[in-house]
Write a protein that holds these residues in place. Structure first.
Motif, PDB file in Angstrom:
ATOM      1  N   PHE A 180       0.833  -1.196   0.000  1.00  0.00           N
ATOM      2  CA  PHE A 180       0.000   0.000   0.000  1.00  0.00           C
ATOM      3  C   PHE A 180       0.877   1.259   0.000  1.00  0.00           C
ATOM      4  O   PHE A 180       0.629   2.197  -0.765  1.00  0.00           O
ATOM      5  CB  PHE A 180      -0.913  -0.048   1.224  1.00  0.00           C
ATOM      6  CG  PHE A 180      -1.971   1.015   1.295  1.00  0.00           C
ATOM      7  CD1 PHE A 180      -2.931   1.139   0.300  1.00  0.00           C
ATOM      8  CD2 PHE A 180      -2.035   1.870   2.387  1.00  0.00           C
ATOM      9  CE1 PHE A 180      -3.933   2.100   0.387  1.00  0.00           C
ATOM     10  CE2 PHE A 180      -3.026   2.824   2.489  1.00  0.00           C
ATOM     11  CZ  PHE A 180      -3.975   2.945   1.481  1.00  0.00           C
ATOM     12  N   LEU A 208       2.382   1.984  -3.368  1.00  0.00           N
ATOM     13  CA  LEU A 208       1.405   2.593  -4.274  1.00  0.00           C
ATOM     14  C   LEU A 208       1.264   4.093  -3.998  1.00  0.00           C
ATOM     15  O   LEU A 208       1.192   4.903  -4.927  1.00  0.00           O
ATOM     16  CB  LEU A 208       0.040   1.924  -4.134  1.00  0.00           C
ATOM     17  CG  LEU A 208      -0.081   0.476  -4.565  1.00  0.00           C
ATOM     18  CD1 LEU A 208      -1.474  -0.050  -4.248  1.00  0.00           C
ATOM     19  CD2 LEU A 208       0.231   0.319  -6.037  1.00  0.00           C
ATOM     20  N   ILE A 209       1.224   4.446  -2.717  1.00  0.00           N
ATOM     21  CA  ILE A 209       1.118   5.850  -2.342  1.00  0.00           C
ATOM     22  C   ILE A 209       2.360   6.608  -2.802  1.00  0.00           C
ATOM     23  O   ILE A 209       2.261   7.687  -3.388  1.00  0.00           O
ATOM     24  CB  ILE A 209       0.916   6.001  -0.822  1.00  0.00           C
ATOM     25  CG1 ILE A 209      -0.447   5.438  -0.422  1.00  0.00           C
ATOM     26  CG2 ILE A 209       1.048   7.465  -0.395  1.00  0.00           C
ATOM     27  CD1 ILE A 209      -0.654   5.312   1.077  1.00  0.00           C
ATOM     28  N   ARG A 225       2.122   7.104  -6.583  1.00  0.00           N
ATOM     29  CA  ARG A 225       1.079   8.037  -7.001  1.00  0.00           C
ATOM     30  C   ARG A 225       1.380   9.467  -6.562  1.00  0.00           C
ATOM     31  O   ARG A 225       1.064  10.422  -7.261  1.00  0.00           O
ATOM     32  CB  ARG A 225      -0.277   7.605  -6.467  1.00  0.00           C
ATOM     33  CG  ARG A 225      -1.410   8.503  -7.003  1.00  0.00           C
ATOM     34  CD  ARG A 225      -2.776   8.063  -6.570  1.00  0.00           C
ATOM     35  NE  ARG A 225      -3.208   6.849  -7.247  1.00  0.00           N
ATOM     36  CZ  ARG A 225      -4.390   6.281  -7.057  1.00  0.00           C
ATOM     37  NH1 ARG A 225      -5.247   6.809  -6.206  1.00  0.00           N
ATOM     38  NH2 ARG A 225      -4.715   5.182  -7.699  1.00  0.00           N
ATOM     39  N   TYR A 226       2.007   9.626  -5.414  1.00  0.00           N
ATOM     40  CA  TYR A 226       2.248  10.957  -4.849  1.00  0.00           C
ATOM     41  C   TYR A 226       3.731  11.314  -4.838  1.00  0.00           C
ATOM     42  O   TYR A 226       4.182  12.086  -4.003  1.00  0.00           O
ATOM     43  CB  TYR A 226       1.643  11.040  -3.435  1.00  0.00           C
ATOM     44  CG  TYR A 226       0.148  10.956  -3.472  1.00  0.00           C
ATOM     45  CD1 TYR A 226      -0.624  12.092  -3.700  1.00  0.00           C
ATOM     46  CD2 TYR A 226      -0.510   9.729  -3.335  1.00  0.00           C
ATOM     47  CE1 TYR A 226      -2.012  12.010  -3.773  1.00  0.00           C
ATOM     48  CE2 TYR A 226      -1.891   9.646  -3.408  1.00  0.00           C
ATOM     49  CZ  TYR A 226      -2.633  10.787  -3.625  1.00  0.00           C
ATOM     50  OH  TYR A 226      -4.010  10.702  -3.712  1.00  0.00           O
ATOM     51  N   SER A 267      -8.243   8.157   0.533  1.00  0.00           N
ATOM     52  CA  SER A 267      -8.506   8.073  -0.905  1.00  0.00           C
ATOM     53  C   SER A 267      -7.967   6.777  -1.505  1.00  0.00           C
ATOM     54  O   SER A 267      -8.653   6.094  -2.272  1.00  0.00           O
ATOM     55  CB  SER A 267      -7.881   9.285  -1.605  1.00  0.00           C
ATOM     56  OG  SER A 267      -7.985   9.177  -2.996  1.00  0.00           O
ATOM     57  N   MET A 268      -6.746   6.429  -1.128  1.00  0.00           N
ATOM     58  CA  MET A 268      -6.146   5.200  -1.659  1.00  0.00           C
ATOM     59  C   MET A 268      -6.878   3.970  -1.124  1.00  0.00           C
ATOM     60  O   MET A 268      -7.100   3.009  -1.857  1.00  0.00           O
ATOM     61  CB  MET A 268      -4.662   5.141  -1.287  1.00  0.00           C
ATOM     62  CG  MET A 268      -3.813   6.217  -1.957  1.00  0.00           C
ATOM     63  SD  MET A 268      -3.576   5.971  -3.721  1.00  0.00           S
ATOM     64  CE  MET A 268      -2.493   4.561  -3.724  1.00  0.00           C
ATOM     65  N   ASP A 312      -9.948   3.480  -3.084  1.00  0.00           N
ATOM     66  CA  ASP A 312      -9.650   2.866  -4.384  1.00  0.00           C
ATOM     67  C   ASP A 312      -9.506   1.354  -4.263  1.00  0.00           C
ATOM     68  O   ASP A 312      -9.915   0.612  -5.153  1.00  0.00           O
ATOM     69  CB  ASP A 312      -8.391   3.482  -5.000  1.00  0.00           C
ATOM     70  CG  ASP A 312      -8.617   4.889  -5.530  1.00  0.00           C
ATOM     71  OD1 ASP A 312      -9.783   5.344  -5.595  1.00  0.00           O
ATOM     72  OD2 ASP A 312      -7.619   5.549  -5.877  1.00  0.00           O
ATOM     73  N   ILE A 343      -8.020  -0.278  -7.397  1.00  0.00           N
ATOM     74  CA  ILE A 343      -6.675  -0.815  -7.184  1.00  0.00           C
ATOM     75  C   ILE A 343      -6.859  -2.286  -6.854  1.00  0.00           C
ATOM     76  O   ILE A 343      -7.519  -2.640  -5.870  1.00  0.00           O
ATOM     77  CB  ILE A 343      -5.945  -0.103  -6.025  1.00  0.00           C
ATOM     78  CG1 ILE A 343      -5.701   1.362  -6.365  1.00  0.00           C
ATOM     79  CG2 ILE A 343      -4.631  -0.812  -5.723  1.00  0.00           C
ATOM     80  CD1 ILE A 343      -5.099   2.167  -5.222  1.00  0.00           C
TER      81      ILE A 343
END
Length: 128
Positions: free
Chosen positions: A35, A38-39, A42-43, A84-85, A88, A94
């Motif tokens: 996780f 992924l963050i 994305r960020y 938010s993630m 998803d 996701i």
């Protein structure tokens, strides 16, 4: 003798909004590391957020209420991103790889719990 892989599977990461047991979300480290990656991806244009997520991964958690005392903007931003993630993941936008979590339904339920905790945090922050 316990194998290291058996120990790893029992280690957890926690995200808390207070010291109350029902306001602490725990998840297996390997799922949180997935996780967090992924963050971070994305960020990646928000180095402060990425650094905080990496720190949470290394320290096996983050206490958003403690972070809020030092840096309320970062705490609120991080809570929003986590929420938010997680949404998803719950919505299936996701996909959770089987090697990360054997049951996608179980993982979605875990992330749904995170959303509930983060929603409570955001409600307190917006009214406080």
């Amino acid at each position: 003798m316990t194998k290291l892989s058996q120990l790893d599977s029992r280690m957890t990461t926690a995200i808390s909004i207070s010291e109350k047991a029902d306001e602490i979300w725990t998840i297996q480290d390997s799922i949180f590391e997935w996780f967090a990656s992924l963050i971070a991806e994305r960020y990646r244009d928000e180095p402060e957020v990425v650094a905080q997520v990496e720190l949470a991964s290394a320290m096996n958690g983050v206490s958003l209420d403690v972070l809020s005392a030092d840096n309320p903007e970062l705490s609120n931003r991080l809570a929003g991103i986590l929420r938010s993630m997680a949404q998803d993941v719950v919505d299936g936008e996701i996909e959770v790889p089987e090697e990360v979590c054997e049951s996608a339904d179980r993982c979605r339920a875990l992330f749904s719990n995170l959303i509930q905790i983060l929603s409570a945090f955001e409600n307190v922050r917006s009214t406080g």
